[in-house]
Scaffold this motif. Structure first.
Motif: not given
Length: 214
Positions: A36-41, A97-105, A145-155
């Motif tokens: 959502l925030f990536a699309l807003m950006e 979500s902030a890091f995912i937003a930048e990745t998707i943007r 990069p999205l996969g890295n964010q998901f792994i970081n989320l678990v940690k």
């Protein structure tokens, strides 16, 4: 380590369940919020872009612990009572979500601008072109990069230990304090985290290869 795993299996696997639960909720929530925030950006209206950018910049530059403690300490003081698991999961969702937003943007912006122009020229609206043409291509680009964010989320879900979230790290801390066997306890905790994150890492690699050849 194996003694800890066998003697305290119920506590450790209970904590693992809370860790997986918080991670799954935060993963879904942060993906939706981040998109959502990536699309807003990159939105058409300036005020939308300003809000999206402000959210990402503010959240990315606040430590995860501060965000989590805000929901665990400040929110109950003025709004509603929040338990440790909920506070930790919300904090984890917002932070990621902030890091995912930048990745998707970045993925969206890496798609050729000609794609949007071509879609608009055949009668699609901006949002139709974004969701049917641009976004599917962007997702394939950002899988690594999205996969890295998901792994970081678990940690990062270990943040729940600071707010009594009953997660794996929290249970490990209790076991270490009761047995005085800190080394073996945290070795066992690390192994369980590894069991969770390694398959996720291989899954993201598999999806990356599959979508590259699609």
């Amino acid at each position: 380590m194996f003694t800890i795993l066998f003697d305290h299996a119920s506590e450790l696997f209970s904590g693992l369940g809370y860790t997986l639960g918080a991670s799954l909720i935060a993963l879904i929530g942060s993906l939706v919020l981040g998109t959502l925030f990536a699309l807003m950006e990159i939105g058409q209206h300036k005020w939308v872009r300003v809000i999206g950018r402000a959210y990402v910049e503010v959240v990315r530059n606040i430590p995860l612990l501060v965000i989590t403690m805000g929901f665990y300490v400040i929110v109950p003081m003025f709004i509603v009572q929040v338990d440790g698991f909920t506070a930790g999961t919300i904090g984890l969702t917002i932070y990621t979500s902030a890091f995912i937003a930048e990745t998707i943007r970045s993925g969206i912006q890496s798609v050729s601008s000609g794609q949007m122009e071509g879609a608009r020229s055949v009668g699609l609206t901006y949002y139709q072109a974004m969701f049917h043409i641009i976004f599917p291509q962007a997702i394939k680009i950002v899988i690594p990069p999205l996969g890295n964010q998901f792994i970081n989320l678990v940690k990062n879900s270990s943040i729940l230990a600071f707010v009594a979230g009953f997660d794996l790290m929290y249970q490990g801390k209790i076991i270490a304090n009761s047995t005085f066997n800190t080394f073996d306890t945290y070795l066992a905790v690390g192994l369980l985290y590894l069991i969770v994150t390694m398959p996720l890492s291989y899954l993201m690699r598999f999806l990356e290869k599959k979508w590259k050849t699609a």
